[in-house]
Design a protein around this motif. Structure first.
Motif, short mmCIF file in Angstrom:
data_model
loop_
_atom_site.label_atom_id
_atom_site.label_comp_id
_atom_site.label_asym_id
_atom_site.label_seq_id
_atom_site.Cartn_x
_atom_site.Cartn_y
_atom_site.Cartn_z
N ASP A 147 27.19 41.64 20.49
CA ASP A 147 25.74 41.51 20.30
C ASP A 147 25.11 42.86 19.96
OD1 ASP A 147 25.95 38.83 20.85
OD2 ASP A 147 25.28 39.00 22.94
N LYS A 148 25.61 43.91 20.60
CA LYS A 148 25.09 45.25 20.29
C LYS A 148 25.37 45.61 18.83
CE LYS A 148 25.65 47.20 24.96
NZ LYS A 148 26.44 48.15 25.79
N ILE A 149 26.56 45.29 18.39
CA ILE A 149 26.92 45.59 16.99
C ILE A 149 26.02 44.79 16.04
CG2 ILE A 149 28.75 45.38 15.26
CD1 ILE A 149 30.76 45.79 17.63
N ALA A 150 25.84 43.52 16.34
CA ALA A 150 25.01 42.67 15.48
C ALA A 150 23.57 43.17 15.42
CB ALA A 150 25.04 41.23 16.00
N GLY A 151 23.12 43.83 16.49
CA GLY A 151 21.74 44.29 16.57
C GLY A 151 21.49 45.68 16.00
N LEU A 152 22.52 46.34 15.50
CA LEU A 152 22.33 47.67 14.92
C LEU A 152 21.39 47.60 13.73
CD1 LEU A 152 26.04 48.95 15.07
CD2 LEU A 152 24.16 49.61 16.59
#
Length: 694
Positions: A147-152
């Motif tokens: 999720d963190k990666i998707a939110g970059l």
């Protein structure tokens, strides 16, 4: 020595438990040790040679390795859960069994105190073995990271995530680590090393040979399967994008020969200069996340890679980079996720790349996990149970005898001048031997381990390791620190510490046999000791002085003579063919080949010196010299799957076992005399072509 990277890239090893430290082990002085060792040797001793392994149909003058080990090679099959078997691997299996017994004993203990070392060992092992929980969780343990990666939102945040990913044990295109400054061994420095590839080495992305084409095809299929199993969208398109991006990264990588050059990989930059090297990289954010933003300088091991990476970063859009980092997270944690992801991870990296038919039993991998995370916790108990004061005493004697023989050999070199000899002997005198176990054990009190959170345990262990590394900055050099644990079957030389290190687990037959006479031990562990000393004087180690600083201490003429000899060794090993289409890379393996040649040469000198002018006894019908050379050859016995061997030749700085044995011996006049090697024999090298370095 390969650099040890912090966080998820850490080459973590085994460790220890219970109330045993070096203060509980009686350490006697060298004179007492020499006396006791002499008494031990004078008892009824065996030759230490396993004659059942010999193949008498092979002439020792043609292939000494097969003569000593051929029967064993012919009858020994590689189990389905292995890619290699042999002397080293047998001892590693024994060490793992010994560690398993320690873990199971601790795990069976009721009412373990929360936060104690024992609780951490038991719960880490339990969390690894609990596949029911792992299967029920699926991808959930890493969903937060995905999720963190998707939110970059932009590439500056992406670069900051590179740092975060390394801290937790995920993938990263380049690796940050902390180590001694090679040109100022009194301080720790920050470093960056090229990284970011899933395949073993850059050539795997570009070689057009059929084998490599098939591997790349299988790699794309593997990524697609992993994305599908994880429920991630656009699996096929994502797999193609990842291969393309990794290929672009690989194109900027230095090759394996270039990366072992200590001079070329030392490039000190002011942190402020990084923006000139790679202006599109958010260096300030990257270093801040790592906790290293207060450092004024940093060593960039491969500057052209970082420069090129900046271009790759700019050329690829954020969505592609998110896909790449999703893959890096998935593949780095696959082995601690659900059974389907774990199995698919095995299918490509172990089976396709290395030829391993079946996964290891779960318990073996669980032991390895405990060893990697809680290394020196288990090590304390291992030492108490499996390493005797007598073994340490005898090793101390061997080490000092090897050091003395090395000094004699330096004095006798006809190609080296007095000035360089003086510097070489100064370095030799400053070698610090470490035998068995650390004098000071690591403190794991700040590490939290629970019995139902395997991925969390891995992440917290990597974060803990990162913090331990950061604590080094600005502090004194930790000369007490070990890079291997006592139960590791290996040894190493550390050039910036100028130390030679021999963990307890390697000090067993066939390397070190307390029941055997000196000849076989000098041929076995003596050659290992000499090998590690030899690394201090190999083509890279010779660039470091006695204080561990990267400094030119050679005269111009002596360096020229040294280089001519090392070039001859490169040519010799280039001529060894593993398969009809594959020969040893003499440049990649040069340092280890120098170590092997130096090791067995100096060990032989030390053995002869230990006889004090007396004739060695004949034992089991063998002279002392025969036992020495047999002892050397038998420690290298090994069988390896072809896939694993091909990967090894491409990436490993060690030559295959056979050539480690015959390559060195082919240069030793004493071997020729002992076994009557003559022109026409396969191992014969004309006297003027034989390589003598140290």
């Amino acid at each position: 020595m390969k650099k040890v990277l912090i966080g998820g890239l850490c080459a973590s090893l085994i460790a220890g438990l219970s109330a045993c430290n070096s203060d509980n082990v009686e350490v006697k002085g060298p004179e007492t040790a020499k006396t006791e060792a002499a008494v031990a040797v004078n008892k009824a001793l065996t030759s230490g040679i396993d004659f059942a392994n010999f193949d008498k149909s092979v002439r020792p003058q043609d292939d000494f390795y097969s003569y000593v080990n051929g029967a064993w090679i012919a009858k020994t099959e590689i189990p389905a859960d292995k890619t290699s078997v042999g002397a080293f691997y047998d001892l590693r299996d024994k060490s793992r069994d010994d560690v398993k017994a320690i873990i199971e004993e601790v795990a069976a203990t009721p009412n373990l105190v929360q936060g104690s070392d024992e609780q951490k060992v038991a719960d880490l092992y339990r969390s690894f073995m609990d596949t029911t929980t792992l299967d029920s969780l699926g991808i959930k343990p890493i969903q937060g990271e995905l999720d963190k990666i998707a939110g970059l939102k932009n590439k500056d945040e992406l670069v900051e995530y590179f740092a975060h990913s390394q801290i937790i044990g995920g993938g990263t295109p380049f690796a940050f680590y902390i180590d001694v400054d090679s040109k100022n061994s009194s301080r720790y420095a920050t470093h960056i090393w090229q990284y970011g590839l899933s395949l073993p080495e850059k050539d795997y992305y570009f070689n057009d040979a059929e084998r490599f084409v098939k591997i790349r095809k299988a790699f794309v299929e593997h990524i697609e399967k992993m994305f599908t199993l994880a429920g991630l969208p656009n699996a096929k398109a994502s797999a193609e994008k990842i291969l393309a991006l990794e290929t672009a990264i690989a194109n900027r990588h230095w090759n394996v020969v270039e990366t072992r050059d200590s001079t070329k990989t030392y490039n000190l930059y002011k942190v402020a200069e990084l923006s000139k090297l790679a202006p599109d990289v958010n260096w300030a954010g990257y270093l801040k996340v790592l906790g290293a933003d207060k450092q004024e300088d940093i060593i960039i091991n491969q500057p052209s890679f970082i420069e090129g990476f900046g271009e790759v970063l700019k050329a690829n859009d954020l969505a592609t980079w998110k896909t790449y980092m999703t893959w890096q997270t998935l593949t780095h944690f696959a082995s601690v996720l659900s059974s389907d992801l774990d199995r698919e991870n095995f299918e490509f990296f172990s089976k396709t790349l290395n030829g391993q038919a079946e996964p290891e039993p779960r318990w073996k991998r669980g032991v390895s996990t405990v060893n990697s995370v809680l290394g020196e916790v288990v090590g304390k108990v291992y030492v108490k149970r499996h390493f005797t004061p007598e073994a340490k005493d005898r090793m101390q004697v061997l080490v000092e005898n090897l050091r003395e023989a090395y000094g004699d050999s330096i004095d006798g070199l006809d190609w080296m001048g007095a000035e360089t000899k003086l510097a070489a002997k100064d370095k030799l005198a400053k070698f610090t031997p470490k035998i068995g176990y650390p004098d000071k054990w690591k403190d794991y009190s700040k590490l939290t381990i629970t019995g139902d959170d395997l991925v969390g345990n891995e992440i917290r262990a990597n974060e803990f390791s990162h913090e331990q590394q950061l604590e080094k900055l600005g502090g004194p050099i930790r000369k007490w620190e070990w890079l291997m644990t006592p139960q590791t079957v290996n040894a190493y030389y550390n050039p910036t510490m100028n130390e030679i290190v021999f963990p307890a687990a390697i000090l067993q037959p066939p390397f070190f046999n307390m029941a055997a006479d000196d000849a076989v031990n000098y041929g076995g562990i003596g050659a290992v000791i000499g090998h590690e000393m030899g690394h201090g004087f190999d083509d890279q180690g010779a660039k470091f002085d006695g204080e561990g600083n990267l400094r030119d201490w050679w005269t111009e003429q002596d360096l020229k003579e040294f280089s001519e000899r090392t070039a001859a060794l490169v040519n010799q090993y280039n001529g060894y063919y593993v398969y009809d289409d594959l020969h040893v890379n003499g440049s990649l393996t040069l340092g280890e080949n120098i170590g092997d040649l130096s090791g067995v040469t100096i060990a032989y000198k030390a053995y002869k010196k230990s006889l004090n002018g007396q004739e060695a006894p004949v034992i089991d019908g063998l002279t002392g010299d025969q036992r020495f050379f047999y002892g050397f050859a038998q420690v290298w016995r090994a069988n390896m799957k072809e896939e694993a061997m091909r990967n090894r030749v491409a990436t490993d700085p060690h030559s295959p076992a056979k050539f480690r044995a015959i390559g060195s011996l082919s240069n030793m006049p004493q071997f020729y005399t002992t076994f009557d090697v003559k022109p026409g024999d396969a191992m014969y090298i004309a006297p003027d072509k034989r390589v003598k370095i140290w």
